[in-house]
Design a protein around this motif. Structure first.
Motif, PDB file in Angstrom:
ATOM      1  N   ASN A  64     -13.837 155.576 -67.570  1.00  0.00           N
ATOM      2  CA  ASN A  64     -15.165 154.946 -67.488  1.00  0.00           C
ATOM      3  C   ASN A  64     -15.818 154.715 -68.853  1.00  0.00           C
ATOM      4  N   ARG A  65     -15.212 155.151 -69.928  1.00  0.00           N
ATOM      5  CA  ARG A  65     -15.846 155.076 -71.235  1.00  0.00           C
ATOM      6  C   ARG A  65     -16.233 153.646 -71.615  1.00  0.00           C
ATOM      7  N   GLY A  66     -15.374 152.684 -71.385  1.00  0.00           N
ATOM      8  CA  GLY A  66     -15.643 151.317 -71.801  1.00  0.00           C
ATOM      9  C   GLY A  66     -16.265 150.457 -70.718  1.00  0.00           C
ATOM     10  N   TRP A  67     -16.721 151.066 -69.629  1.00  0.00           N
ATOM     11  CA  TRP A  67     -17.243 150.291 -68.505  1.00  0.00           C
ATOM     12  C   TRP A  67     -18.610 149.726 -68.831  1.00  0.00           C
ATOM     13  N   ASP A  68     -18.801 148.430 -68.546  1.00  0.00           N
ATOM     14  CA  ASP A  68     -20.068 147.763 -68.802  1.00  0.00           C
ATOM     15  C   ASP A  68     -20.537 147.106 -67.512  1.00  0.00           C
ATOM     16  N   TYR A  69     -21.683 147.528 -67.025  1.00  0.00           N
ATOM     17  CA  TYR A  69     -22.229 147.014 -65.767  1.00  0.00           C
ATOM     18  C   TYR A  69     -22.531 145.523 -65.858  1.00  0.00           C
ATOM     19  N   PHE A  70     -22.921 145.056 -67.030  1.00  0.00           N
ATOM     20  CA  PHE A  70     -23.323 143.663 -67.202  1.00  0.00           C
ATOM     21  C   PHE A  70     -22.211 142.811 -67.820  1.00  0.00           C
ATOM     22  N   ALA A  71     -20.970 143.255 -67.751  1.00  0.00           N
ATOM     23  CA  ALA A  71     -19.870 142.508 -68.348  1.00  0.00           C
ATOM     24  C   ALA A  71     -19.730 141.150 -67.671  1.00  0.00           C
ATOM     25  N   GLY A  72     -19.537 140.110 -68.475  1.00  0.00           N
ATOM     26  CA  GLY A  72     -19.343 138.767 -67.949  1.00  0.00           C
ATOM     27  C   GLY A  72     -20.624 138.017 -67.660  1.00  0.00           C
ATOM     28  N   LEU A  73     -21.778 138.609 -67.911  1.00  0.00           N
ATOM     29  CA  LEU A  73     -23.048 137.944 -67.660  1.00  0.00           C
ATOM     30  C   LEU A  73     -23.679 137.527 -68.990  1.00  0.00           C
ATOM     31  N   THR A  74     -24.397 136.444 -68.951  1.00  0.00           N
ATOM     32  CA  THR A  74     -25.159 136.066 -70.136  1.00  0.00           C
ATOM     33  C   THR A  74     -26.361 136.994 -70.250  1.00  0.00           C
ATOM     34  N   ALA A  75     -27.056 136.922 -71.377  1.00  0.00           N
ATOM     35  CA  ALA A  75     -28.218 137.787 -71.585  1.00  0.00           C
ATOM     36  C   ALA A  75     -29.296 137.501 -70.550  1.00  0.00           C
ATOM     37  N   GLU A  76     -29.472 136.211 -70.183  1.00  0.00           N
ATOM     38  CA  GLU A  76     -30.490 135.847 -69.186  1.00  0.00           C
ATOM     39  C   GLU A  76     -30.116 136.381 -67.810  1.00  0.00           C
ATOM     40  N   GLU A  77     -28.834 136.263 -67.444  1.00  0.00           N
ATOM     41  CA  GLU A  77     -28.387 136.761 -66.138  1.00  0.00           C
ATOM     42  C   GLU A  77     -28.508 138.286 -66.066  1.00  0.00           C
ATOM     43  N   ALA A  78     -28.167 138.963 -67.159  1.00  0.00           N
ATOM     44  CA  ALA A  78     -28.282 140.420 -67.182  1.00  0.00           C
ATOM     45  C   ALA A  78     -29.743 140.841 -67.051  1.00  0.00           C
ATOM     46  N   ALA A  79     -30.650 140.140 -67.741  1.00  0.00           N
ATOM     47  CA  ALA A  79     -32.076 140.467 -67.643  1.00  0.00           C
ATOM     48  C   ALA A  79     -32.598 140.196 -66.242  1.00  0.00           C
ATOM     49  N   ALA A  80     -32.138 139.106 -65.612  1.00  0.00           N
ATOM     50  CA  ALA A  80     -32.568 138.794 -64.245  1.00  0.00           C
ATOM     51  C   ALA A  80     -32.069 139.853 -63.264  1.00  0.00           C
ATOM     52  N   ARG A  81     -30.820 140.288 -63.408  1.00  0.00           N
ATOM     53  CA  ARG A  81     -30.279 141.323 -62.513  1.00  0.00           C
ATOM     54  C   ARG A  81     -31.031 142.629 -62.695  1.00  0.00           C
ATOM     55  N   GLU A  82     -31.311 143.003 -63.934  1.00  0.00           N
ATOM     56  CA  GLU A  82     -32.044 144.241 -64.196  1.00  0.00           C
ATOM     57  C   GLU A  82     -33.454 144.166 -63.604  1.00  0.00           C
ATOM     58  N   ALA A  83     -34.111 143.013 -63.743  1.00  0.00           N
ATOM     59  CA  ALA A  83     -35.458 142.854 -63.181  1.00  0.00           C
ATOM     60  C   ALA A  83     -35.433 142.935 -61.664  1.00  0.00           C
ATOM     61  N   THR A  84     -34.435 142.329 -61.031  1.00  0.00           N
ATOM     62  CA  THR A  84     -34.316 142.370 -59.567  1.00  0.00           C
ATOM     63  C   THR A  84     -34.108 143.801 -59.085  1.00  0.00           C
ATOM     64  N   GLU A  85     -33.215 144.536 -59.741  1.00  0.00           N
ATOM     65  CA  GLU A  85     -32.935 145.902 -59.307  1.00  0.00           C
ATOM     66  C   GLU A  85     -34.113 146.829 -59.583  1.00  0.00           C
ATOM     67  N   THR A  86     -34.834 146.582 -60.655  1.00  0.00           N
ATOM     68  CA  THR A  86     -36.027 147.380 -60.928  1.00  0.00           C
ATOM     69  C   THR A  86     -37.100 147.099 -59.892  1.00  0.00           C
ATOM     70  N   ARG A  87     -37.245 145.839 -59.532  1.00  0.00           N
ATOM     71  CA  ARG A  87     -38.241 145.468 -58.531  1.00  0.00           C
ATOM     72  C   ARG A  87     -37.884 146.075 -57.169  1.00  0.00           C
ATOM     73  N   ASP A  88     -36.618 146.065 -56.823  1.00  0.00           N
ATOM     74  CA  ASP A  88     -36.198 146.610 -55.529  1.00  0.00           C
ATOM     75  C   ASP A  88     -36.357 148.127 -55.466  1.00  0.00           C
ATOM     76  N   ALA A  89     -36.346 148.809 -56.603  1.00  0.00           N
ATOM     77  CA  ALA A  89     -36.480 150.266 -56.636  1.00  0.00           C
ATOM     78  C   ALA A  89     -37.920 150.698 -56.867  1.00  0.00           C
ATOM     79  N   SER A  90     -38.859 149.779 -56.789  1.00  0.00           N
ATOM     80  CA  SER A  90     -40.247 150.114 -57.100  1.00  0.00           C
ATOM     81  C   SER A  90     -40.837 151.135 -56.121  1.00  0.00           C
TER      82      SER A  90
END
Length: 175
Positions: A64-90
């Motif tokens: 798991n050392r090199g595992w990246d949750y946002f691998a393959g996503l652009t910076a905008e897509e990664a920010a959108a996914r993070e915002a969605t998951e943060t909103r869902d965990a509110s």
């Protein structure tokens, strides 16, 4: 005619612990080549696959050392996914208020209330007032100023512990 042997796990209470059968216990070894440690950590062989590697904790960390949750996503897509998951965990963030789970005045826990009593403050004291009271009591009871006074040393330790509790609570509220 009766049986010659009888199992000793009949009825209640069980005379033998659960899972303590007489047969050998099946232990899966780590899937890393050459490792003989038990494989207790599952890891997926491929994305969306039910098949799993079984690693020991050392090789699971290596896997798991090199595992990246946002691998393959652009910076905008990664920010959108993070915002969605943060909103869902509110909803969980709103319930964080109940984390201390102990009686108090509704804004402070029981430990914070005790710490305020040690610092000789009211329950609605601000953190600036807490800091001022802490400094005043520490200066009055410091072991360097009162060498050999066991009661002053005990008050000093109690003051320090009370301030640590209140500072940690203030940091938790701010962060």
């Amino acid at each position: 005619m009766t049986r010659a042997t009888r199992s000793n796990d009949w009825g209640f209470p069980r005379w033998r612990g659960y899972g303590s059968g007489r047969e050998a216990e099946q232990v899966r070894l780590c899937d890393r080549h050459g490792c003989t440690a038990p494989g207790t950590c599952p890891a997926p062989k491929a994305p969306n696959s039910r098949e799993r590697w079984m690693f020991c904790t050392v090789h699971a960390a290596e896997y798991n050392r090199g595992w990246d949750y946002f691998a393959g996503l652009t910076a905008e897509e990664a920010a959108a996914r993070e915002a969605t998951e943060t909103r869902d965990a509110s909803g969980f963030a709103e319930s964080r208020h109940y984390g201390w789970g102990a009686p108090g005045d509704g804004t402070r826990s029981r430990d914070e209330m005790r710490a305020l009593e040690v610092l000789e403050l009211e329950p609605d004291a601000s953190f600036d007032a807490i800091r001022a009271a802490w400094r005043r009591l520490v200066k009055a009871n410091h072991p360097d100023l009162k060498p050999g006074d066991a009661a002053a040393a005990e008050r000093f330790r109690a003051t320090q512990a009370a301030y640590d509790v209140l500072r940690a609570a203030e940091e938790a509220r701010a962060g």
